[in-house]
Design an enzyme around this catalytic site. Sequence first.
Site, PDB file in Angstrom:
ATOM      1  CG  HIS A 182      45.921  37.817  43.412  1.00 21.91           C
ATOM      2  ND1 HIS A 182      46.210  39.145  43.616  1.00 21.91           N
ATOM      3  CD2 HIS A 182      44.852  37.799  42.573  1.00 21.91           C
ATOM      4  CE1 HIS A 182      45.366  39.899  42.926  1.00 21.91           C
ATOM      5  NE2 HIS A 182      44.526  39.088  42.284  1.00 21.91           N
ATOM      6  CG  HIS A 234      40.619  36.273  40.330  1.00 20.47           C
ATOM      7  ND1 HIS A 234      40.567  36.873  39.090  1.00 20.47           N
ATOM      8  CD2 HIS A 234      41.540  36.973  41.032  1.00 20.47           C
ATOM      9  CE1 HIS A 234      41.414  37.890  39.044  1.00 20.47           C
ATOM     10  NE2 HIS A 234      42.018  37.965  40.212  1.00 20.47           N
ATOM     11  CG  ASN A 292      40.859  40.536  42.713  1.00 22.51           C
ATOM     12  OD1 ASN A 292      41.687  39.772  42.267  1.00 22.51           O
ATOM     13  ND2 ASN A 292      40.710  41.777  42.259  1.00 22.51           N
ATOM     14  NE  ARG A 345      47.415  46.441  40.618  1.00 20.40           N
ATOM     15  CZ  ARG A 345      47.333  45.229  40.042  1.00 20.40           C
ATOM     16  NH1 ARG A 345      46.872  45.100  38.812  1.00 20.40           N
ATOM     17  NH2 ARG A 345      47.678  44.137  40.710  1.00 20.40           N
ATOM     18  CG  ASP A 346      43.595  43.129  40.494  1.00 27.27           C
ATOM     19  OD1 ASP A 346      43.331  43.275  39.292  1.00 27.27           O
ATOM     20  OD2 ASP A 346      43.656  42.008  41.036  1.00 27.27           O
ATOM     21  CB  CYS A 405      42.276  39.243  34.953  1.00 30.11           C
ATOM     22  SG  CYS A 405      43.623  39.350  33.756  1.00 30.11           S
TER      23      CYS A 405
END
Length: 315
Positions: A221, A223, A263, A29-30, A254
């Site tokens: 979460h 990065h 990520n 997804r991300d 993002c």
Amino acid sequence: MNASELGLPMAVPAEGLPARVRIHEVGARDGLQNEKAVVPAVVKAEFIRRLAATGLTTIEATSFVHPRWVPQLADAEQLFPQVSDLPVELPVLVPNARGLERALTLGARRVAVFASATESFAQANLNRTVDEALAMFEPVVTRAKAEDVHVRGYLSMCFGDPWEGAVPVAQVVRVCRALLDMGCDELSLGDTIGVATPGQVSALITALTDAGVPVSALGVHFHDTYGQALSNTLTALRHGVATVDASAGGLGGCPYAKSATGNLATEDLVWMLRGLGIETGIDLGRLVATSVWMAAHLGRPSPSRTVRALSHQEQ
């Protein structure tokens, strides 16, 4: 590729760390939502199936956002039924009540809302103030809980914002408490532009627990913009956090934060956790092979250092 043949790190357990960590895999997804080209639903489904075969138990599948905003995930209705039979948790992102209804119709049992700790990012990402966004999420969370659906609350810009700079801890705590109070089951603390350092991570988690937020409800979460994702993760583990978001092969970033790089790579995380003697249930060999497979579909090598090192060893 057999994980036992990879030259894995020697496990040297450290005191004060969780015995097991649940990795919340976000690559499908991300990761894929940031690709310039649209990955076909059949390839996404195969990616998720391969990820499930590695031992991952939570794989974020897609987002039910309007296709105009994230065209790469416009195929959510086509994708989800292709993977819903898998024996893993398949959370999906729902931006609003309409997105939730679409997800519920397909049988989704875990959803996530995506809030911001800062006004600037709330406006850029949701075209709302922080409080207006929370007001929009409240009926979504209430409806989901009425259906006995698990709800995760993502919180972006917890440590720094490209427009506002450093983010006050109290500001993050306020939004976290609001998300929990409206019914979210867990929170994911996002370092959306990758500027956090271990001291900030320690200060925020301490402030949250002081405010009555149970550490069991927290995930992180990170990065890796400045190479701090693993050190920040280790700091969170030392505070008792046992849920860590990561993306297979280091995919993603993002789309609304121009300075954000990928990520934290799931493989890099698993390598560190193995070295600490922390259980994940993941076959690192299969995971590396999966990321190499996806990198071939995307036409570029994986940015994960562990993927590069171990796939090079295999050649």
